[in-house]
Design a protein around this motif. Structure first.
Motif, PDB file in Angstrom:
ATOM      1  N   PHE A  63     -18.260  -0.876  -3.452  1.00  0.00           N
ATOM      2  CA  PHE A  63     -18.496   0.470  -2.964  1.00  0.00           C
ATOM      3  C   PHE A  63     -19.930   0.699  -2.530  1.00  0.00           C
ATOM      4  O   PHE A  63     -20.170   1.483  -1.629  1.00  0.00           O
ATOM      5  CB  PHE A  63     -18.024   1.506  -3.983  1.00  0.00           C
ATOM      6  CG  PHE A  63     -16.536   1.529  -4.068  1.00  0.00           C
ATOM      7  CD1 PHE A  63     -15.774   1.967  -3.000  1.00  0.00           C
ATOM      8  CD2 PHE A  63     -15.881   1.044  -5.168  1.00  0.00           C
ATOM      9  CE1 PHE A  63     -14.392   1.941  -3.044  1.00  0.00           C
ATOM     10  CE2 PHE A  63     -14.502   1.023  -5.231  1.00  0.00           C
ATOM     11  CZ  PHE A  63     -13.760   1.479  -4.160  1.00  0.00           C
TER      12      PHE A  63
ATOM     13  N   GLU B  58      -9.742   8.638  -0.327  1.00  0.00           N
ATOM     14  CA  GLU B  58      -9.204   8.152  -1.600  1.00  0.00           C
ATOM     15  C   GLU B  58      -8.121   7.101  -1.377  1.00  0.00           C
ATOM     16  O   GLU B  58      -8.053   6.091  -2.095  1.00  0.00           O
ATOM     17  CB  GLU B  58      -8.646   9.323  -2.407  1.00  0.00           C
ATOM     18  CG  GLU B  58      -8.268   8.965  -3.812  1.00  0.00           C
ATOM     19  CD  GLU B  58      -7.874  10.171  -4.643  1.00  0.00           C
ATOM     20  OE1 GLU B  58      -7.458   9.939  -5.793  1.00  0.00           O
ATOM     21  OE2 GLU B  58      -7.967  11.311  -4.172  1.00  0.00           O
TER      22      GLU B  58
ATOM     23  N   ILE C  38      -9.822   3.867  -0.608  1.00  0.00           N
ATOM     24  CA  ILE C  38     -10.438   3.314  -1.815  1.00  0.00           C
ATOM     25  C   ILE C  38      -9.369   2.639  -2.677  1.00  0.00           C
ATOM     26  O   ILE C  38      -9.561   1.524  -3.156  1.00  0.00           O
ATOM     27  CB  ILE C  38     -11.193   4.407  -2.603  1.00  0.00           C
ATOM     28  CG1 ILE C  38     -12.439   4.841  -1.818  1.00  0.00           C
ATOM     29  CG2 ILE C  38     -11.561   3.924  -4.001  1.00  0.00           C
ATOM     30  CD1 ILE C  38     -13.101   6.094  -2.336  1.00  0.00           C
ATOM     31  N   ALA C  39      -8.246   3.306  -2.851  1.00  0.00           N
ATOM     32  CA  ALA C  39      -7.156   2.728  -3.649  1.00  0.00           C
ATOM     33  C   ALA C  39      -6.664   1.433  -3.023  1.00  0.00           C
ATOM     34  O   ALA C  39      -6.433   0.439  -3.722  1.00  0.00           O
ATOM     35  CB  ALA C  39      -6.020   3.735  -3.781  1.00  0.00           C
TER      36      ALA C  39
ATOM     37  N   SER D 269      -9.509  -1.338  -3.399  1.00  0.00           N
ATOM     38  CA  SER D 269      -9.910  -1.762  -4.735  1.00  0.00           C
ATOM     39  C   SER D 269      -8.762  -2.286  -5.581  1.00  0.00           C
ATOM     40  O   SER D 269      -9.000  -2.829  -6.655  1.00  0.00           O
ATOM     41  CB  SER D 269     -10.573  -0.601  -5.467  1.00  0.00           C
ATOM     42  OG  SER D 269      -9.632   0.429  -5.692  1.00  0.00           O
TER      43      SER D 269
ATOM     44  N   VAL E 285     -10.068   0.328  -9.911  1.00  0.00           N
ATOM     45  CA  VAL E 285     -10.548   1.669 -10.230  1.00  0.00           C
ATOM     46  C   VAL E 285      -9.378   2.538 -10.656  1.00  0.00           C
ATOM     47  O   VAL E 285      -8.250   2.352 -10.223  1.00  0.00           O
ATOM     48  CB  VAL E 285     -11.292   2.341  -9.047  1.00  0.00           C
ATOM     49  CG1 VAL E 285     -12.544   1.572  -8.679  1.00  0.00           C
ATOM     50  CG2 VAL E 285     -10.402   2.518  -7.842  1.00  0.00           C
TER      51      VAL E 285
ATOM     52  N   GLU F  39      -7.444   6.317 -11.062  1.00  0.00           N
ATOM     53  CA  GLU F  39      -7.212   7.434 -10.145  1.00  0.00           C
ATOM     54  C   GLU F  39      -8.384   8.413 -10.182  1.00  0.00           C
ATOM     55  O   GLU F  39      -8.829   8.900  -9.142  1.00  0.00           O
ATOM     56  CB  GLU F  39      -5.907   8.137 -10.530  1.00  0.00           C
ATOM     57  CG  GLU F  39      -5.469   9.175  -9.519  1.00  0.00           C
ATOM     58  CD  GLU F  39      -4.102   9.751  -9.852  1.00  0.00           C
ATOM     59  OE1 GLU F  39      -3.954  10.972  -9.673  1.00  0.00           O
ATOM     60  OE2 GLU F  39      -3.215   8.998 -10.281  1.00  0.00           O
TER      61      GLU F  39
ATOM     62  N   GLN G  54     -11.500   7.738 -10.960  1.00  0.00           N
ATOM     63  CA  GLN G  54     -12.647   7.106 -10.312  1.00  0.00           C
ATOM     64  C   GLN G  54     -12.509   7.153  -8.793  1.00  0.00           C
ATOM     65  O   GLN G  54     -13.470   7.466  -8.091  1.00  0.00           O
ATOM     66  CB  GLN G  54     -12.802   5.660 -10.778  1.00  0.00           C
ATOM     67  CG  GLN G  54     -13.280   5.535 -12.210  1.00  0.00           C
ATOM     68  CD  GLN G  54     -13.220   4.107 -12.717  1.00  0.00           C
ATOM     69  OE1 GLN G  54     -12.332   3.332 -12.357  1.00  0.00           O
ATOM     70  NE2 GLN G  54     -14.174   3.747 -13.572  1.00  0.00           N
ATOM     71  N   SER G  55     -11.329   6.856  -8.275  1.00  0.00           N
ATOM     72  CA  SER G  55     -11.157   6.867  -6.821  1.00  0.00           C
ATOM     73  C   SER G  55     -11.308   8.282  -6.269  1.00  0.00           C
ATOM     74  O   SER G  55     -11.864   8.466  -5.191  1.00  0.00           O
ATOM     75  CB  SER G  55      -9.834   6.231  -6.405  1.00  0.00           C
ATOM     76  OG  SER G  55      -8.735   6.965  -6.857  1.00  0.00           O
ATOM     77  N   GLU G  56     -10.850   9.279  -7.017  1.00  0.00           N
ATOM     78  CA  GLU G  56     -11.031  10.668  -6.587  1.00  0.00           C
ATOM     79  C   GLU G  56     -12.516  11.033  -6.565  1.00  0.00           C
ATOM     80  O   GLU G  56     -13.002  11.646  -5.610  1.00  0.00           O
ATOM     81  CB  GLU G  56     -10.276  11.606  -7.516  1.00  0.00           C
ATOM     82  CG  GLU G  56     -10.381  13.067  -7.105  1.00  0.00           C
ATOM     83  CD  GLU G  56      -9.603  13.996  -8.017  1.00  0.00           C
ATOM     84  OE1 GLU G  56      -9.923  15.198  -7.999  1.00  0.00           O
ATOM     85  OE2 GLU G  56      -8.699  13.541  -8.751  1.00  0.00           O
TER      86      GLU G  56
ATOM     87  N   ALA H 166     -14.151   9.274  -3.602  1.00  0.00           N
ATOM     88  CA  ALA H 166     -13.765   9.909  -2.340  1.00  0.00           C
ATOM     89  C   ALA H 166     -14.531  11.208  -2.129  1.00  0.00           C
ATOM     90  O   ALA H 166     -15.042  11.472  -1.031  1.00  0.00           O
ATOM     91  CB  ALA H 166     -12.261  10.160  -2.327  1.00  0.00           C
TER      92      ALA H 166
END
Length: 105
Positions: free
Chosen positions: A7, A32, A35-36, A39, A43, A45, A47-49, A52
């Motif tokens: 990231f 998001e 990212i999901a 990754s 990560v 949920e 963390q991805s939020e 984002a």
């Protein structure tokens, strides 16, 4: 910490300096989702939020955020893809992104 490296490298990727052509910033949900996808299961949920929202609220240009969302492989985004303003903005993202990835106590 490979997720942090991923990231922070992504934060160093971005769009060129086309003077704002193209316009709209991708949504938090779009960021998001990328990212999901990028990754895998590295990560959570939450963390991805957080990541984002951090990208969405950053000083990165809309083009830089769009490049992040549309990249097939975010690891291949290069700092040379950035305008000078996005290079500066990406440096400001490191600490907030690390904070998103740090487990809550």
């Amino acid at each position: 910490m490979s997720v942090t490296a991923l990231f922070s490298a992504t934060a160093c990727g971005g769009g060129g300096d086309e003077g704002g052509s193209g316009g709209d910033r991708p949504s938090v949900e779009d960021i998001e989702s990328q990212i999901a996808k990028s990754s895998g299961d590295q990560v959570t949920e939450d963390q991805s939020e957080c990541l984002a929202k951090t990208y969405y609220e950053s000083d990165l240009s809309d083009e830089a955020v769009r490049l992040l969302v549309e990249a097939e492989d975010v690891a291949k985004i290069s700092p040379e893809d950035l305008s000078k303003a996005d290079q500066l903005a990406s440096k400001e993202l490191y600490d907030p992104l690390v904070k998103c990835l740090t487990p809550a106590e």
